[in-house]
Design an enzyme around this catalytic site. Structure first.
Site, PDB file in Angstrom:
ATOM      1  N   GLN A   1       1.004  -1.173  -0.001  1.00 54.21           N
ATOM      2  CA  GLN A   1       0.056  -0.002  -0.121  1.00 54.21           C
ATOM      3  C   GLN A   1       1.020   1.400   0.088  1.00 54.21           C
ATOM      4  OE1 GLN A   1      -3.751  -0.600   0.292  1.00 54.21           O
ATOM      5  NE2 GLN A   1      -2.582  -2.286  -0.570  1.00 54.21           N
TER       6      GLN A   1
ATOM      7  N   GLY B   1     -11.998   2.639   4.204  1.00 60.50           N
ATOM      8  CA  GLY B   1     -11.200   1.878   3.561  1.00 60.50           C
ATOM      9  C   GLY B   1     -10.180   2.568   2.556  1.00 60.50           C
ATOM     10  N   HIS B   2      -9.145   1.855   2.182  1.00 58.76           N
ATOM     11  CA  HIS B   2      -8.067   2.595   1.094  1.00 58.76           C
ATOM     12  C   HIS B   2      -8.800   3.139  -0.197  1.00 58.76           C
ATOM     13  CE1 HIS B   2      -6.996  -1.674  -0.473  1.00 58.76           C
ATOM     14  NE2 HIS B   2      -8.386  -1.293  -0.803  1.00 58.76           N
ATOM     15  N   ASN B   3      -8.215   4.067  -0.513  1.00 64.62           N
ATOM     16  CA  ASN B   3      -8.769   4.756  -2.054  1.00 64.62           C
ATOM     17  C   ASN B   3     -10.126   5.400  -2.018  1.00 64.62           C
ATOM     18  OD1 ASN B   3      -6.383   2.850  -3.184  1.00 64.62           O
ATOM     19  ND2 ASN B   3      -6.488   4.587  -4.109  1.00 64.62           N
TER      20      ASN B   3
ATOM     21  N   SER C   1     -12.284   2.131  -2.134  1.00 63.31           N
ATOM     22  CA  SER C   1     -12.433   2.820  -3.731  1.00 63.31           C
ATOM     23  C   SER C   1     -13.730   3.166  -3.590  1.00 63.31           C
ATOM     24  CB  SER C   1     -12.249   1.619  -4.415  1.00 63.31           C
ATOM     25  OG  SER C   1     -10.764   1.288  -4.480  1.00 63.31           O
TER      26      SER C   1
END
Length: 329
Positions: free
Chosen positions: A180, A221-223, A241
């Protein structure tokens, strides 16, 4: 007893119309059920209207329609909830620490701190982080490397920004960790609650917009991208995302699946599961309300029978249509 604040001063600060004694001094804010002499309270909902006759408060904050039925001291405001919030801030001013870095804080290499930043005890600021002017990190906040915080932000204790996103590629019967390598970017005037976590992006940035308000115990969460001035209540989880628009309101204990988008000005009610994109503004809900267990169990059985019932209904409709066609020939 403290000096208190005059009703006139409260009216001026909140932009309210004053009814009653402008020199009346208020010393505390209390709920409408418990307010006493020297205290101010508010009513914004018609279901509390009966307290106009029974409240012991020295003053009330009321919408115009209720003020017409009240002859006591009051502040008249079309948004009594906002006025109440402003009054609380005057009577109970926030005691902000002097700009400083607590000796127990850990500051990594290449960190940039704006003017007036407060970093309290036990914070860990990773390498190359940037924190904008006037921001305040309460005790035990952790910023992983490269996290960027805007100006005038408030981050409460236990929050973790920039930990690895949950990214693993299946490798036969095990998992290969996907590095990441992105970061977290938080805009100006955001507030992040205690023990909330915001994952760094796999690539690029996880972005929290200007004026966003995140409650305690939220997972981002990521993004994921959260638009300006969106507010989210406790225990909500947002997968990776996700694109959330501006001025949205996400209630508590919601779950938002990954790789979808939510339009601007969307309200999602409590405990909802958002499993597909929402393309239009409005109020959205899922799930069922609480009921007695015996009734819930019966309804759960019926829910599992819905597909069979629907197929039987379709078959009956076909048979009825056939009979009607036969009768018309």
């Amino acid at each position: 007893m403290p000096e208190g604040v005059s009703l006139q001063a409260l009216a001026e600060h909140t932009g309210s119309t004053l009814q009653g004694d402008p020199q009346l001094r208020l010393y505390a804010v209390a709920s409408i059920e418990k307010a006493q002499v020297g205290e101010i309270s508010y009513i914004r909902d018609a279901k509390y209207r009966h307290y106009l006759q029974t409240s012991q408060a020295s003053a009330l904050i009321l919408p115009p329609d209720m003020a017409q039925a009240y002859d006591g001291n009051c502040l008249i405001n079309p948004n009594p909830y906002l006025a109440y919030a402003q009054v609380v801030g005057i009577i109970y001013p926030t005691v902000r620490p002097m700009p400083a870095i607590h000796p127990s804080a850990v500051i990594g290499a290449g960190v940039e701190l704006g003017e007036g930043v407060v970093i309290e005890a036990g914070c860990v600021i990773g390498a190359s982080c940037r924190i904008g002017a006037g921001s305040w990190l309460h005790a035990n906040v952790t910023l992983y490397a490269d996290t960027q915080i805007g100006q005038r932000c408030i981050i409460h204790s236990g929050a973790v920004l920039g930990a690895d996103g949950f990214g693993f590629a299946p490798d036969q019967r095990t998992w290969f960790k996907i590095p990441q390598v992105g970061n977290v970017v938080v805009g100006d005037d955001a507030e992040i609650g205690a023990n909330t976590t915001i994952d760094r992006a796999a690539l690029g940035s996880t972005v929290i917009g200007n004026g966003v308000k995140l409650d305690n115990l939220i997972q981002i969460g990521h993004n994921t991208q959260i638009g300006d001035y969106t507010a989210m209540a406790a225990c909500t989880a947002v997968a990776g995302s996700v694109q959330i628009g501006k001025h949205c309101q996400i209630a508590g204990m919601c779950a938002i699946a990954g790789h979808l988008s939510i339009a601007d000005n969307v309200v999602v009610t409590g405990t909802s599961m958002v499993s597909h994109s929402i393309t239009k503004p409005g109020v959205y809900s899922s799930g069922t309300t609480i009921e007695e267990n015996a009734l819930w169990r019966k309804n759960a059985v019926r829910f599992n029978q819905l597909d069979k019932l629907a197929r039987r209904l379709q078959e009956l409709e076909k048979q009825l249509a056939a009979l009607q066609n036969k009768g018309s020939t």
